[in-house]
Scaffold this active site. Structure first.
Site, short mmCIF file in Angstrom:
data_model
loop_
_atom_site.label_atom_id
_atom_site.label_comp_id
_atom_site.label_asym_id
_atom_site.label_seq_id
_atom_site.Cartn_x
_atom_site.Cartn_y
_atom_site.Cartn_z
N LYS A 35 0.82 -1.22 -0.02
CA LYS A 35 -0.13 0.09 0.11
C LYS A 35 0.90 1.31 0.06
CE LYS A 35 -3.45 3.03 0.51
NZ LYS A 35 -4.45 2.92 1.35
N LYS A 80 0.38 11.73 5.58
CA LYS A 80 0.56 10.93 6.55
C LYS A 80 1.12 9.49 5.88
CE LYS A 80 -2.14 7.91 7.06
NZ LYS A 80 -3.07 6.45 6.98
#
Lengths: 282, 282
Positions: free
Chosen positions: A157, A225
């Site tokens: 991811k 993030k």
């Protein structure tokens, strides 16, 4: 994701850190837990989708209120958040010590794909857990791929989002050249379609890019993030990633300019005034 | 490109700066000119495909031997090289002064697409010239788009290649994370297919990336040349393009490391040893 599970006939107990999203579930008669620990007590499967490492660590691993406090042996824990492979592996070991199996199963796709049940899950963890979880993945998405051991889903991811961010950088710079030259950005996106210059962000963010309006499907601050997590991972792996370093800085700049809650396509805004030609001296 | 024109029945006179590619045409009975000026003398249409600004300026604009020396009024000049919009506009003015129309018509696609006649032409210049040239474009390619006035084709091409280079950067960094983590790069390319992380380089360079062999369809040193032109353009436009600045530097590094004649996908090599996991301390 919970609504799609419900629609497929799964019996749910739901929990959310803020209470607003729970109202709809209460109206449907779905049981609402008062804490992650209470929700985990009777669960066969726990599915979490949270914003960052701190939230996942608290909700899954919190000593008093977290799922770990009450999880039963044999329970399957599926975390679909985008978090560090390091946290995933640490939590996975803790759940394994309780006889539970944890999978890291982040998704590609954002809010619209979650709503439409067309997410793709990238799954790390034991094969046995992946096979048990597959029907649930296919209730919430259209594809689930077992990519390796614990942490592999998160790693894939982060690699995915690094590429997505750099694709967005490519689009922003290509469009900047075209727009500042006074040429037609829409025609440009047509010209590049199908060639080596095209990418998934040029396609999926087309309307936002052409209208200059950036309602968030995936907010820039969440990309920051993720790019921070990817940066940490690159240092752990010892692999120099100058593109990642640059695009992470540019997304931070976009957030500083007030675009944190804009869609990731809002990166375009840091390139300045984009309509018409100009000398850029202004 | 010349072979495709010949196959469609166009009468050609050919010229090349080095003589080797001309042997085949001589064997077919195609007339070979001894200079660009000689080739231009009787031409209705002049098509050039050359490596850089200096070559185009010499072959088209050279005072003694260049096409400009002998071009007839009404001649259509089509330059398909990737060169600076500035050079294109300067040459275009010189040809216009002789009653000729010049188009800048660079292509997307590289050697395989040229051979198969499936190039896309991005065309700048007068509409009248574009309409006259269209049958020729469709003899050499499958698509031709009129993107604006003189220089617009070159501008779009440089924006296109900036994006292609940044797409390649995205692929190189995503694959580096995955490979250094000991995960499967091929599965990774499958996972990202169809999402925001996918791009045209991940698709078209797939075999090269997975085998680690980089026979050139589009050589890294030519990408460096194009990124330099794009950088010059960005300064002229006054638009800051930090991604372009970075990827241009990285391609220069790849060339310094001896990858100049490798395909652009060879950028991957500057990310170090890519198979298996490692601490990167070595």
């Amino acid at each position: 994701m919970a609504k799609n599970l419900l629609a497929k006939g799964y019996a749910l107990t739901v929990y959310n850190r803020s209470s607003k999203p729970l109202a709809w579930f209460r109206e449907q008669g779905v049981e609402v837990a008062s804490s992650p620990a209470e929700g985990a007590k009777e669960a066969d499967v726990i599915v979490t989708m949270l914003s960052d490492d701190a939230a996942v660590d608290a909700v899954l691993g919190g000593e008093d209120e977290g799922c770990l406090a009450t999880v039963r042996p044999g329970t399957l824990v599926i975390d679909s958040s985008t978090v560090s492979p390091e946290l995933v592996r640490a939590l996975s070991r803790k759940f394994a010590a309780r006889g539970a199996i944890m999978l890291d199963a982040p998704v590609t796709g954002s809010a619209p794909q979650a709503r439409d049940g067309i997410l793709t899950f990238m799954v790390g963890g034991p094969e046995e857990g992946f096979l048990r979880a597959r029907p649930l993945f296919l209730a919430m998405g259209r594809n689930a791929l077992h990519v390796g051991p614990s942490g592999a889903g998160s790693t894939v991811k982060l690699a995915n989002n690094t590429m997505a961010a750099l694709n967005m950088l490519a689009v922003a710079e290509g469009l900047s050249i075209v727009q500042r030259s006074g040429l037609d950005p829409e025609q440009f996106l047509d010209v590049i379609a199908g060639g080596g210059a095209n990418n998934g962000m040029a396609v999926s963010k087309r309307e936002k890019l052409l209208t200059g309006r950036f309602p968030p499907d995936f907010a820039a601050r969440l990309m920051v993030k993720d790019l921070r997590l990817a940066t940490n991972l690159s240092w752990e792996l010892g692999v120099p990633l100058p593109g990642l370093a640059l695009v992470a800085s540019l997304y931070q700049m976009a957030c500083q300019m007030g675009e944190g809650d804009s869609d990731v396509a809002g990166l375009l805004k840091i390139y300045g005034k984009l309509s018409g030609s100009g000398t850029g001296e202004a």
